[in-house]
Write a protein that holds these residues in place. Sequence first.
Motif, short mmCIF file in Angstrom:
data_model
loop_
_atom_site.label_atom_id
_atom_site.label_comp_id
_atom_site.label_asym_id
_atom_site.label_seq_id
_atom_site.Cartn_x
_atom_site.Cartn_y
_atom_site.Cartn_z
N THR A 1 8.45 -31.75 -0.01
CA THR A 1 8.87 -33.05 -0.53
C THR A 1 10.27 -32.92 -1.10
OG1 THR A 1 7.91 -32.62 -2.70
CG2 THR A 1 6.55 -33.85 -1.14
N LEU A 2 11.05 -33.96 -0.94
CA LEU A 2 12.37 -34.02 -1.56
C LEU A 2 12.35 -35.11 -2.61
CD1 LEU A 2 14.74 -33.66 1.52
CD2 LEU A 2 14.41 -32.02 -0.32
N PRO A 3 13.01 -34.88 -3.73
CA PRO A 3 13.02 -35.88 -4.79
C PRO A 3 13.97 -37.03 -4.46
CG PRO A 3 14.37 -34.03 -5.41
CD PRO A 3 13.74 -33.66 -4.10
N PRO A 4 13.81 -38.18 -5.11
CA PRO A 4 14.75 -39.28 -4.92
C PRO A 4 16.19 -38.90 -5.31
CG PRO A 4 12.79 -40.06 -6.05
CD PRO A 4 12.69 -38.57 -5.97
N MET A 5 16.31 -38.05 -6.33
CA MET A 5 17.62 -37.58 -6.78
C MET A 5 17.70 -36.08 -6.53
SD MET A 5 19.17 -40.24 -8.30
CE MET A 5 20.23 -39.71 -9.59
N LEU A 6 18.35 -35.69 -5.45
CA LEU A 6 18.45 -34.28 -5.08
C LEU A 6 19.64 -33.65 -5.79
CD1 LEU A 6 17.40 -31.95 -3.36
CD2 LEU A 6 18.88 -32.76 -1.51
N ASN A 7 19.35 -32.66 -6.63
CA ASN A 7 20.37 -31.94 -7.39
C ASN A 7 20.72 -30.68 -6.61
OD1 ASN A 7 21.91 -30.60 -9.27
ND2 ASN A 7 20.39 -30.66 -10.89
N ILE A 8 21.95 -30.60 -6.15
CA ILE A 8 22.40 -29.45 -5.36
C ILE A 8 23.43 -28.67 -6.14
CG2 ILE A 8 23.60 -28.73 -3.26
CD1 ILE A 8 22.40 -31.19 -1.88
N GLN A 9 23.19 -27.37 -6.27
CA GLN A 9 24.11 -26.47 -6.95
C GLN A 9 24.69 -25.53 -5.89
OE1 GLN A 9 24.68 -26.67 -10.25
NE2 GLN A 9 23.11 -28.20 -10.60
N LEU A 10 26.00 -25.43 -5.85
CA LEU A 10 26.65 -24.53 -4.90
C LEU A 10 26.89 -23.19 -5.58
CD1 LEU A 10 29.23 -26.94 -3.25
CD2 LEU A 10 26.97 -26.26 -2.40
N ASN A 11 26.33 -22.15 -4.99
CA ASN A 11 26.49 -20.80 -5.54
C ASN A 11 27.83 -20.25 -5.05
OD1 ASN A 11 26.25 -18.25 -6.51
ND2 ASN A 11 24.35 -17.77 -5.44
N ARG A 12 28.82 -20.30 -5.91
CA ARG A 12 30.17 -19.91 -5.53
C ARG A 12 30.51 -18.48 -5.92
NH1 ARG A 12 33.59 -23.40 -3.64
NH2 ARG A 12 33.09 -25.60 -3.59
N PHE A 13 29.53 -17.72 -6.40
CA PHE A 13 29.81 -16.35 -6.79
C PHE A 13 29.11 -15.39 -5.85
CE2 PHE A 13 30.73 -18.69 -10.62
CZ PHE A 13 31.93 -18.11 -11.03
#
Length: 181
Positions: free
Chosen positions: A133-145
């Motif tokens: 399931t995906l939430p209505p508000m998808l929080n995406i964090q980009l791992n830049r390290f």
Amino acid sequence: FLQSGPRSFHDLSPLTKLLDIHTGIQQDAQEFNKLFLSHVERALAGSTNPKCKFLTEMFRGGLDYVTKCSHCKHESRRNADFYELELSITGESNLAECLDHYGYAEDLTGDNMYFCGRCNTKRDAKRWTRFVTLPPMLNIQLNRFLFDMRLMDKRKLKNAIQVPMVLDLQHLYDNPDHAAT
């Protein structure tokens, strides 16, 4: 306080104590987000008010960690909830590629073989992530390290990532082993 108050600063000590944030240790926005969301969820957990379930209803999604034995083809699954997706950006240039990479299969071979419960021995296998399931508000964090083994140090990736206005994630549901064939 900053917008409508008379001062250009605000004391955040009560918030840092509440969230158990150690002010002498540098933390990034992703770590703060996890602390904040888990604290709010714990604080609202005992409430009978349906409005207090907004955090889980808006931000929580579900995924399966799937492992498939290469010998007997048995699949084992472990379900987990998530509030944000941490995506690697090594080599990717857009968000869709980062999401595709998130679900790619990993080969479990050699020293990293999988213990298959059906075969009752260690076997080669594939492991991947499948969205349930995906939430209505998808929080995406980009791992830049990225940890550089040669230099034995962390370095920040500065790749530009294109983010589309519309993101189609249907293939991550429909083709659960899109990278595990």
